[in-house]
Design an enzyme around this catalytic site. Sequence first.
Site, mmCIF file in Angstrom:
data_model
loop_
_atom_site.group_PDB
_atom_site.id
_atom_site.type_symbol
_atom_site.label_atom_id
_atom_site.label_comp_id
_atom_site.label_asym_id
_atom_site.label_seq_id
_atom_site.Cartn_x
_atom_site.Cartn_y
_atom_site.Cartn_z
ATOM 1 N N ARG A 50 0.845 -1.199 0.000
ATOM 2 C CA ARG A 50 0.000 0.000 0.000
ATOM 3 C C ARG A 50 0.876 1.243 0.000
ATOM 4 O O ARG A 50 1.614 1.511 0.958
ATOM 5 C CB ARG A 50 -0.914 0.023 1.221
ATOM 6 C CG ARG A 50 -1.788 1.280 1.285
ATOM 7 C CD ARG A 50 -2.469 1.407 2.619
ATOM 8 N NE ARG A 50 -3.620 0.532 2.744
ATOM 9 C CZ ARG A 50 -4.261 0.288 3.883
ATOM 10 N NH1 ARG A 50 -3.829 0.837 5.006
ATOM 11 N NH2 ARG A 50 -5.315 -0.501 3.908
ATOM 12 N N SER A 119 -12.902 -4.214 -0.489
ATOM 13 C CA SER A 119 -13.245 -3.676 0.825
ATOM 14 C C SER A 119 -14.745 -3.453 0.907
ATOM 15 O O SER A 119 -15.331 -2.785 0.047
ATOM 16 C CB SER A 119 -12.521 -2.349 1.067
ATOM 17 O OG SER A 119 -11.143 -2.554 1.267
ATOM 18 N N LYS A 149 -6.078 3.958 10.055
ATOM 19 C CA LYS A 149 -7.235 4.691 9.532
ATOM 20 C C LYS A 149 -8.191 4.993 10.686
ATOM 21 O O LYS A 149 -9.215 4.318 10.855
ATOM 22 C CB LYS A 149 -7.937 3.866 8.443
ATOM 23 C CG LYS A 149 -7.129 3.711 7.166
ATOM 24 C CD LYS A 149 -7.949 3.047 6.080
ATOM 25 C CE LYS A 149 -7.195 2.978 4.769
ATOM 26 N NZ LYS A 149 -8.013 2.387 3.681
#
Length: 220
Positions: A50, A119, A149
């Site tokens: 990521r 997701s 997050k």
Amino acid sequence: MTAEAEAIDHRLSPVRGAYLIADRTRLAGDELEPAVRSALDGGVPVVQYRDKSDDHDRRLAEAQSLAALCHRYDARLIANDDIELARDAGADGVHLGRDDISVSHARIVLGKEALIGVSCYNELERAFAADRAGADYVAFGSFYPSPTKPGAPRAPLTLLKRARSRIHLPIAVIGGITPDNAGPLALAGADAAAVASGLLDAEDITEAARRLNNLMRLGW
């Protein structure tokens, strides 16, 4: 789908156990590959790269290096969001979020053997749609407060139990998961725990990955 077919699907999927999210915001350049290697030494079968930056050349070089490393361990590398990066780096698939391209488009670009995850946050209907579209696994979360997050929507354990009873795809869980709190998620039906800080911040990444793998086996 029969119960036997469902069991075969789960047994053959690499999306099981500890799923490392190699988040570039948490790793300096010289830390990335050693951290991933340590997790692979602990038995991690899937690594997601990521990096949301616009440094194309660096991202491609890192993804290529991680793909080669994962393949030496017979593990899979997944690119976050970016199908072109996945294709050009020789990765094994892509993970798609709410604002990314469709599963069908990703399948066209990456081929039928690609591992495509979606997701689903705390939305069961989104998982049903991903299943119909041909995704290979779905991910729900955040189940715990996430340092990566912090604003992510929370998903309750009841959602995971409902998903497990109605979805035949492998289910990954995400959000604040560590080797100390993954057990209830495994018992509720999760196949894999997608983890960034829970592994990357560990004093011993390899041992943390082993512990997480053992916890996730509770539901197998």
